[in-house]
Design an enzyme around this catalytic site. Structure first.
Site, PDB file in Angstrom:
ATOM      1  NE  ARG A  65      -5.475  -8.243   0.786  1.00 11.51           N
ATOM      2  CZ  ARG A  65      -4.938  -8.352   1.994  1.00 11.51           C
ATOM      3  NH1 ARG A  65      -4.188  -9.392   2.266  1.00 11.51           N
ATOM      4  NH2 ARG A  65      -5.132  -7.429   2.905  1.00 11.51           N
ATOM      5  CE  LYS A  67      -7.959  -1.722   4.180  1.00 11.47           C
ATOM      6  NZ  LYS A  67      -7.567  -1.208   2.860  1.00 11.47           N
ATOM      7  CE  LYS A  82     -11.821  -2.745   3.401  1.00  9.22           C
ATOM      8  NZ  LYS A  82     -10.743  -2.394   2.553  1.00  9.22           N
ATOM      9  NE  ARG A  97      -1.847  -4.912   1.658  1.00  9.76           N
ATOM     10  CZ  ARG A  97      -2.448  -5.272   0.534  1.00  9.76           C
ATOM     11  NH1 ARG A  97      -3.737  -5.368   0.502  1.00  9.76           N
ATOM     12  NH2 ARG A  97      -1.780  -5.448  -0.575  1.00  9.76           N
ATOM     13  CB  SER A 156     -14.177  -9.249  -0.874  1.00 10.58           C
ATOM     14  OG  SER A 156     -13.031  -9.301  -0.042  1.00 10.58           O
ATOM     15  CB  CYS A 178      -0.931   0.010   1.211  1.00  8.13           C
ATOM     16  SG  CYS A 178      -1.976  -1.451   1.320  1.00  8.13           S
ATOM     17  CD  GLU A 207      -5.290   4.452  12.993  1.00  8.11           C
ATOM     18  OE1 GLU A 207      -5.457   5.487  12.336  1.00  8.11           O
ATOM     19  OE2 GLU A 207      -4.259   3.747  12.896  1.00  8.11           O
TER      20      GLU A 207
END
Ligand code: PBG
Ligand code: ZN
Length: 326
Positions: A206, A196, A249, A218, A275, A131, A234
């Site tokens: 992905r 997230k 998320k 990640r 997803s 990312c 955050e």
């Protein structure tokens, strides 16, 4: 104890009209945002095998899809791009003629009344699938901010209505906000993927966006799945830096986080039914083990009941059709 000594909560459950009257959570078509995957090329409509009903589409098909989405009464789409070529710094992500920039322009030209949200991250565009800018095995925070700002600016110039950074670098909202403000986009809202998580529920995405990391994971930027106080920090940071909408998320496994964020900040709050959440429902339904429509409604109702004002979901078209027939 006589029968009159207790309340009968069942009284309001017998008649469906009464049930409707006392229902506390309602889904509306205006709650939903539909994710789309824009692929380089022409005449492409390639099914994503792990996400039945989801396709990578080339721009002219994306535009047709957007017309259908608009006609169904869904207010907006969020766009992910699959570029022709990837490199170390994901340069297609901020190219004026990048896949996303061209897609935004095409949609705004032909379906101008549909809200177009640009996802800002680099993982679909980098050869290593990370990312941000990679040195050794580190994803380098502050160098990445420069590129994220360029991505956001080129999306704004292409006509995006909302900018949605999904990268989880520290300081990205401030960097993007400053860049947008310096270029006459003071009034362009930012929807931040604030809380997230480093979630296994992103697996099928992905495949869809061809953005899996080639090494490592990640976990150095996305949140630990076990934390909720950190989510508050955050979100607080993103609001301080100028986020207009905050997001949690994934959604279904993080309903407690949605509720805490909504109660603590009273901000417009989005949740992303990702997803893996979608694919599990589809798979269970294909096996005949669950009722797809009922589980769709229940999962989305739960997310809204937890405090989400808007929901990003691959079910957006299906739930709109369902609401139409109610
Ligand atoms: C890119 C991005 C991801 C998702 C949205 N933006 C994948 C990731 O972080 O690995 C996931 C969406 C989904 O699973 O539906 N940063
Ligand atoms: Zn990413």
């Amino acid at each position: 104890m006589s029968n009159l000594d207790f309340r009968r909560l069942r009284r309001l459950r017998y008649n469906p009209i009464v049930r409707d009257m006392v229902r506390e959570t309602h889904l509306n078509k205006s709650d939903f945002i539909y994710p789309l995957f824009s692929a380089h090329g022409e005449n492409i409509k390639k099914p994503v095998s792990s996400m039945p009903g989801v396709y990578q589409m080339s721009i002219e098909n994306i535009v047709e899809e957007c017309k259908e989405v608009r006609d169904l009464g869904i207010p907006g789409v969020i766009l992910f791009g699959i570029p022709e070529a990837k490199d170390e710094v994901g340069s297609d992500a901020y190219a004026e003629e990048g896949i996303i920039q061209r897609t935004i322009r095409a949609i705004k030209k032909e379906v101008s009344d549909l809200l177009v949200i640009g996802d800002v991250c680099m993982c679909e565009y980098t050869s290593h699938g990370h990312c941000g800018v990679v040195h050794g095995d580190d994803i380098v925070n502050d160098e990445t901010l420069v590129l994220l700002s360029k991505i956001a600016l080129t999306q704004a110039e292409a006509g995006a209505d909302i900018i949605a950074p999904s990268d989880m670098m520290d300081g990205r909202i401030a960097a993007i906000r400053q860049t947008l403000d310096n270029h006459k986009y003071k009034n362009l809202p930012i929807m931040s993927y604030s809380a997230k998580y480093a979630s296994a529920y992103y697996g099928p995405f992905r495949d869809a966006a061809e953005g899996a990391p080639k090494f490592g994971d990640r976990k150095s930027h996305q949140m630990d799945i076990a934390n909720v106080n950190e989510a508050i920090r955050e979100v607080e940071e993103d609001i301080a830096e100028g986020a207009d909408i905050v997001m949690v998320k994934p959604a279904g496994a993080y309903l407690d986080v949605i509720r805490r964020v909504k109660d603590e900040f009273a901000m417009p709050t989005a949740a992303y039914q990702v997803s893996g959440e979608y694919s599990m429902i589809k798979a269970g339904a294909q096996l005949g083990w669950i009722d797809e429509e009922k589980i769709m409604v229940e999962s989305l109702t739960a997310i809204k009941r937890a405090g989400a004002d808007m929901i990003l979901t691959y079910f957006a078209k299906d739930i709109a059709r369902y609401l139409d027939k109610q």
